[in-house]
Design an enzyme around this catalytic site. Structure first.
Site, short mmCIF file in Angstrom:
data_model
loop_
_atom_site.label_atom_id
_atom_site.label_comp_id
_atom_site.label_asym_id
_atom_site.label_seq_id
_atom_site.Cartn_x
_atom_site.Cartn_y
_atom_site.Cartn_z
N GLU A 107 0.81 -1.22 0.00
CA GLU A 107 0.00 0.00 0.00
C GLU A 107 0.84 1.27 0.00
O GLU A 107 0.30 2.37 -0.17
CB GLU A 107 -0.94 -0.01 1.21
CG GLU A 107 -2.03 -1.07 1.09
CD GLU A 107 -2.92 -1.16 2.31
OE1 GLU A 107 -2.51 -0.68 3.38
OE2 GLU A 107 -4.03 -1.70 2.18
N GLU A 150 7.67 -21.59 7.52
CA GLU A 150 7.88 -20.73 8.69
C GLU A 150 8.92 -21.30 9.64
O GLU A 150 9.44 -20.59 10.50
CB GLU A 150 6.58 -20.51 9.44
CG GLU A 150 6.07 -21.71 10.20
CD GLU A 150 4.89 -21.36 11.10
OE1 GLU A 150 4.96 -21.67 12.29
OE2 GLU A 150 3.91 -20.76 10.59
#
Length: 311
Positions: free
Chosen positions: A95, A126
């Site tokens: 963004e 992960e």
């Protein structure tokens, strides 16, 4: 009869110590409640998150000032996490270009398992600190960069590995988690541990923990950009007008900043090829577009500094 391996047993014992994984007996019958009652419960839980964040504002501000100083020298802001935490980092990074006209390489979101992990879980990703080191090495992380490891538990190997590798390369490091005394905070120069308590659904850290992380990431990116001169007051003057909605917003921003009428605003934006910041400068400083561009370059993009330097 089933047996538990030492590794799995150790992991289970470790998870049982985490606030974010705790079980709440008072919510054991939540599935039997009316929908409106569950909504009230969730809303009540969510209201506690901003207060938890507020307790860590000095630490967050210190991390932001340090990051902004490095970015002003040409460094990057890099988020690294897995699962929900990784997705939030990618979201915040994605963004920044339309909001602050940053180059996509300036604010980067890394998620364990790569871009496909944004929508599909990548098993085992992960659990690899080495994968994080490899991802950061691919970016050529160095002393002017800031790496923010994000993990609700504060123990995710990918996030911890990212911070450890970044620190070994001289980068500024921030560890954002939702448990106290986390390995992630211990590995980072700036540890931010926003403890929001057990989740409505035990271990579902996309809830309060995810909200807390989003609030902190909002602060990190937004205030860093304010420090870098990407705003004028509360106006997004480095806005990139890539569609009609943003072009309309650009016109409003120039009008708010200058008090100019519609025709003068349109003329200024046309002269600066749609760039908001120099358009404002042409009106307020009464200079042409070329001069406005030069003044902004000399002021390193800070509009207030360019106005002070204007003839």
């Amino acid at each position: 009869m089933t047996s538990t391996s030492p590794v799995h047993g150790d992991l289970r014992a470790e998870l049982e110590t985490l606030t974010t994984e705790a079980f709440r007996p008072d919510l054991a019958d939540v599935d039997r409640l009316p929908t409106l009652d569950i909504a009230h419960l969730m809303n009540s839980e969510d209201r506690s998150v901003p207060g938890a964040v507020a307790q860590h504002l000095p630490a967050i501000a210190a991390a932001i000032d340090a990051a902004a100083e490095r970015m002003a020298r040409g460094g990057r802001l890099i988020y690294a996490g897995a699962g929900t935490a990784g997705r939030l980092g990618v979201l915040d990074a994605s963004e920044c270009p339309p909001t602050f006209n940053t180059d996509p390489s300036q604010v980067v979101g890394l998620i364990a398992g790569g871009p496909s992990a944004f929508v599909n879980a990548v098993e085992g990703a992960e659990d690899s600190g080495e994968l994080a080191a490899s991802d950061l090495a691919g970016l050529g992380v160095g002393a002017d960069d800031t790496v923010v490891g994000v993990s609700a538990s504060g123990r995710t190997p990918y996030a911890v590995g990212a911070v450890r590798y970044a620190r070994s390369r001289g980068a500024l490091t921030v560890g954002l988690s939702c448990n106290e005394n986390s390995p992630l905070a211990a590995a980072a120069e700036h540890g931010v541990e926003v403890v929001v308590g057990p989740e409505l659904l035990s271990g579902s850290t996309r809830l309060k923990a995810g909200t807390a992380q989003k609030l902190v990431l909002n602060m990190i990116s937004t205030i860093t950009m304010i420090r870098l001169g990407k705003t004028y007051g509360n106006l997004m003057v480095d806005l990139r007008a890539s569609n009609e909605k943003l072009r309309a917003r650009s016109r409003r921003i120039v009008a708010y900043a200058t008090g100019a009428g519609e025709e003068e605003v349109e003329a200024a934006l046309k002269a600066t090829e749609g760039e908001v910041k120099p358009a404002i400068l042409t009106i307020l400083a009464e200079v042409d577009a070329v001069t406005a561009s030069r003044l902004l370059t000399e002021a390193q993009g800070h509009l207030r500094a360019a106005l002070r330097a204007a003839p």
